[in-house]
Structure formats: C-alpha cells, structure tokens
Design a protein around this motif. Sequence first.
Motif, PDB file in Angstrom:
ATOM      1  N   GLY A   1      -7.419  12.128 -33.582  1.00 37.43           N
ATOM      2  CA  GLY A   1      -9.200  12.333 -33.687  1.00 37.43           C
ATOM      3  C   GLY A   1      -9.629  11.640 -35.488  1.00 37.43           C
ATOM      4  N   GLY A   2     -10.337  11.811 -35.669  1.00 38.06           N
ATOM      5  CA  GLY A   2     -11.355  11.091 -36.895  1.00 38.06           C
ATOM      6  C   GLY A   2     -12.001  10.326 -36.574  1.00 38.06           C
ATOM      7  N   SER A   3     -13.090   9.504 -37.596  1.00 34.69           N
ATOM      8  CA  SER A   3     -13.774   8.199 -37.220  1.00 34.69           C
ATOM      9  C   SER A   3     -13.049   7.220 -36.874  1.00 34.69           C
ATOM     10  CB  SER A   3     -14.573   7.871 -39.107  1.00 34.69           C
ATOM     11  OG  SER A   3     -13.549   7.731 -39.785  1.00 34.69           O
TER      12      SER A   3
ATOM     13  N   GLN B   1     -13.671   7.256 -33.456  1.00 36.52           N
ATOM     14  CA  GLN B   1     -14.873   7.835 -33.200  1.00 36.52           C
ATOM     15  C   GLN B   1     -15.734   5.822 -32.571  1.00 36.52           C
ATOM     16  OE1 GLN B   1     -16.330  10.439 -36.101  1.00 36.52           O
ATOM     17  NE2 GLN B   1     -15.497  12.011 -35.055  1.00 36.52           N
ATOM     18  N   LEU B   2     -15.320   5.792 -33.722  1.00 42.62           N
ATOM     19  CA  LEU B   2     -15.380   4.229 -33.482  1.00 42.62           C
ATOM     20  C   LEU B   2     -15.108   3.048 -32.422  1.00 42.62           C
ATOM     21  CD1 LEU B   2     -16.879   1.303 -35.386  1.00 42.62           C
ATOM     22  CD2 LEU B   2     -14.888   0.961 -36.028  1.00 42.62           C
TER      23      LEU B   2
ATOM     24  N   VAL C   1     -15.603  12.563 -29.010  1.00 42.51           N
ATOM     25  CA  VAL C   1     -16.218  12.576 -27.857  1.00 42.51           C
ATOM     26  C   VAL C   1     -17.285  12.057 -27.960  1.00 42.51           C
ATOM     27  CG1 VAL C   1     -16.540  12.412 -25.243  1.00 42.51           C
ATOM     28  CG2 VAL C   1     -14.190  12.726 -25.763  1.00 42.51           C
ATOM     29  N   ALA C   2     -17.978  12.919 -28.331  1.00 35.10           N
ATOM     30  CA  ALA C   2     -19.462  13.944 -28.298  1.00 35.10           C
ATOM     31  C   ALA C   2     -20.187  12.378 -30.090  1.00 35.10           C
ATOM     32  CB  ALA C   2     -19.942  14.928 -28.801  1.00 35.10           C
TER      33      ALA C   2
ATOM     34  N   LEU D   1     -22.739   7.826 -31.607  1.00 37.87           N
ATOM     35  CA  LEU D   1     -22.616   6.128 -32.845  1.00 37.87           C
ATOM     36  C   LEU D   1     -22.744   5.601 -32.069  1.00 37.87           C
ATOM     37  CD1 LEU D   1     -21.892   5.184 -35.433  1.00 37.87           C
ATOM     38  CD2 LEU D   1     -19.180   5.351 -35.131  1.00 37.87           C
ATOM     39  N   GLY D   2     -22.157   5.063 -30.737  1.00 41.52           N
ATOM     40  CA  GLY D   2     -22.187   3.710 -29.717  1.00 41.52           C
ATOM     41  C   GLY D   2     -23.622   4.177 -28.993  1.00 41.52           C
ATOM     42  N   PHE D   3     -23.341   5.272 -28.093  1.00 38.93           N
ATOM     43  CA  PHE D   3     -24.447   5.385 -26.940  1.00 38.93           C
ATOM     44  C   PHE D   3     -25.540   5.722 -26.965  1.00 38.93           C
ATOM     45  CE2 PHE D   3     -26.741   6.985 -23.056  1.00 38.93           C
ATOM     46  CZ  PHE D   3     -26.627   6.157 -22.494  1.00 38.93           C
ATOM     47  N   LEU D   4     -25.588   6.559 -27.748  1.00 36.81           N
ATOM     48  CA  LEU D   4     -26.909   6.301 -28.903  1.00 36.81           C
ATOM     49  C   LEU D   4     -27.184   6.082 -29.414  1.00 36.81           C
ATOM     50  CD1 LEU D   4     -26.937  10.094 -28.884  1.00 36.81           C
ATOM     51  CD2 LEU D   4     -27.628   9.301 -26.572  1.00 36.81           C
ATOM     52  N   GLY D   5     -26.608   5.200 -30.497  1.00 41.14           N
ATOM     53  CA  GLY D   5     -27.135   5.030 -31.261  1.00 41.14           C
ATOM     54  C   GLY D   5     -27.854   3.157 -31.451  1.00 41.14           C
ATOM     55  N   CYS D   6     -26.825   2.831 -30.026  1.00 45.98           N
ATOM     56  CA  CYS D   6     -27.508   1.184 -28.892  1.00 45.98           C
ATOM     57  C   CYS D   6     -29.131   1.989 -28.872  1.00 45.98           C
ATOM     58  CB  CYS D   6     -26.835   0.880 -28.192  1.00 45.98           C
ATOM     59  SG  CYS D   6     -25.264   0.387 -29.888  1.00 45.98           S
ATOM     60  N   LEU D   7     -29.381   2.895 -27.869  1.00 43.91           N
ATOM     61  CA  LEU D   7     -29.980   3.085 -26.776  1.00 43.91           C
ATOM     62  C   LEU D   7     -31.428   3.556 -27.988  1.00 43.91           C
ATOM     63  CD1 LEU D   7     -32.201   4.134 -24.534  1.00 43.91           C
ATOM     64  CD2 LEU D   7     -31.088   6.504 -24.843  1.00 43.91           C
TER      65      LEU D   7
END
Length: 452
Positions: A316-318, A321-322, A389-390, A395-401
């Motif tokens: 896990g960890g950042s 997530q990245l 996962v969340a 960070l990725g999908f919603l950050g870019c949306l």
Amino acid sequence: MDHGTTDSEPRRSGSFSHTGSASSSCRRRSISFSAAVPFRIDDDIESETVSEAGDIGDRALQSNRHSEDASLCFSIDHASQNGVAAPTSLDTLLHPYGYWSRDPALNTISPVSPLPEETISPLSVDAMVCSKDKKQEELPKLWDYVLCLIHLAVFGILGVLTRYLLEKLFGPGVVGSFLMGWWGVVFKADISRISDYLAIGLTTGYLGSLTTFSGWNQKMLELSVDGHWVFTVLGFLLGLFLAAYSIIVGVETAKGFKWLLTRQNGSSGSGIRSSSSNWRVDSSRRHLAVMVVLILMLVLLWGLSGELLKEQFSSGGSGAQLWLACIVGPPGVWIRWFLARLNGRGLGRSGLFKWVPIGTLIANVSAACIMAALSTVKKAVNTQTCDTVASGIQLGFLGCLSTVSTFIAEFNAMRESKHPWRAYAYALITIFISFGLGTLIYSVPVWTKGYG
C-alpha cells in the motif's frame, strides 16, 4: 493570431462567413464580419467564445458540423493595411478578440484595427487559433482522433506525476494557472504553429491534469465535516483568489518575455514564427513520427507504472496509489475532452446560457461527487486495499477529469468580457453545486454513521 485579410477576401465583405472544412483545418476557422451585421450578434458570439475559453473538445476534429459547432475566431482587418481610415466617431467596444465599433444610428458593428500591445487575446481557447500562415497537411479523421488521444494520455500522465510532486511542496493549482497564462493564452498561437495537437496536449492534457478541482472540493468537505466552517469558506475564497491572480501574473510575465523576444529579433513576432516553423509538424510523415514516439512513451509509462504497482500494491502507501493513478489518469482526460464539446452550446435548442461552460461544469461537478463517494467508501470499508484503489482513482482518474486551470481560464475570460459578473456567477455555481452534493454524499454519512 493574424489580423490581416487574404487576397481572396473583400476588405469589407457583406457576408457572415462560418465555413467548414476538413478535420485539421477546422481548428483554424475564422469569421468575417461586415458593417451590415446587426450588433446583437456580438453578444451571442462573445458568450460562446468566452464559454470556450478553456477547451472545445473534439468538435475541433469534426469535418462536417453545423455552424453552432464551429470553433470561433475573428479575422480583424487592419485599417492601415487596407487603406481604410479607422472610424473615430463610433463607440468602440473591446471584444475578446479585438476592437469593434458600433454605429448607434445604424445599429451595426465594424472592425477597427487594435493597438499592437492589445492584439494578445486574454482568452485561452483550445483549437481557436487564426494562423493563416500555417499550411499543415490535412489528416484523416481517425488519425486526428488518435493523435489527440495519445497527446492527451501522455501529457495527462505527466500532469499526474507533476501534481503528485507539487503537492509535497505547495498547491499545484497556482502553478497550473500560472502556466496556463503562458501556454494557454500568450504563447498558444506560437505553440499551435508547431502543432495543434501539442497545444491541446499541453493545455487540456498537461495543465488540466496538473490541477484538480475535485481534490480542492474534497479538502473543503473534510474541513467542514470537522466543523471548521470558517476555514472552509476561506479555503474556497483564497483558493479562487490565488488561482485567478496566478493566471494574470502568468499572462503579464509571458507578455513581457514575448516582448523581449520580439525586441531581440527586431520584429513583431517574425523571429518567433521563423524559429517555430523549423519545428512545425505539418506533414503526414512528421505526424506519424510524433505518433510513434508518443505511443512508445505511453507504453513505457503504462508498463513501468504497472510493474511498480505490482511490486508496491501489497504494501500500500502513496507509491502504489501514484502508479495506479498513472494508469487510470488518461481516461479522465479523454472524458473531459469529449465533455468540452458542450462548451459554448448553451441549454436546449435555443442555446440558453451559452456563456456557461457546460462541459467543464459537468466534468468538475461529477468528479467532485465521485471523489466524495469514494472518500465515504474508504471510511466505511477501512481496509488497506480499498484505500489504495480508491485513492489511486481519486488521484488519477478524478484528478484528470476535473481541472482548476481550465476553470480559471474560463473565469478570467468572463472577467475580461463585457459581463464580468458572469465570472463570479460561474464560480459560485460550480462551487455551490459541487460542495452541496459533496456534503450530501460525504459529510452526511460521516455525521450520521460516525465514521472516524
């Protein structure tokens, strides 16, 4: 942006031209106005162009579109170049793309040559560059889409990585808005002379992914859920203030830098044009070469992210997530780009409220709601896997949306228009809807269920 007319154009034409052509040339359309056009059209066009200040999405790639779908830019005649004296007795109005004069007696408008220092548009309009000096080879529609999607994907991942690094230092929203003033306003035309796809990749892809509205909204929700309402209000006000003035500082510093470049070259932009022409991607061979390089970069970024995610997911960890964010980030950019086709269209068949960037509004509000829902799920499930996962999706999908830089570019364009109140109305609409729905989705369950 060119302000002259071509030899085939009348100096004062008596028609309203809104032409359509093949896909690539759609990004370089222009509108010619004459003194016979009713003045009421000016407000409709301003509302549409201001709404498209951030992006008009894949409408730029559609070869056969209706007039309301066309990208807009103005071809303003220089009175001095055409031997026509500029009117002096008419009311002069500052339009986002130059000066237009209104004759109160005839209720008509006509173009007036703008001053040299005022020819830089305050707007950041994707695919709205009047660059008649470009003679790029037109590509098939499929190539157009593939090139745009690849540019958006690669630059979107780079935006995610940059945002992750900047969050360790200071707000990426300020940096993204500042760079939008450089790449999305002042140097947008120069970048487009090299490649329209590069301009879309840098602004919509990179800068749009570098900044995230949903993350900003979620931080305010977390403050409010703990009862820090004063800090919540201040967070929105200060965040909007800093981002808005960051793009202004970016525009002013970019203007100064461009002035130094043109002064050094001893001409008004010819030095920049000549240097950019050497790098121009204007043939199928060059487009193919760029496509191959970007595909290799995308495969490398996704492959490396996948391997690193596999190694770090169990712990896990950042880091995990990245790498997950880099994998799921591009679809967020693509969806935002497609939603941007709604900007400037308005509501209903009559096109009400064309000044509201509906596409950007939907992208930011929907991302903020999904962000709040995933935050609620993380608190309810409370496991390491769920958190990884969340958080990666956030960070990725919603950050870019969602995006702050495009939102601020639109805000700044409205503030510079004839109706500055629209900027604040648009900001309040976006913030109130996002925060209100986020409170129902996140704050209410936390308060009622007692999640820690």
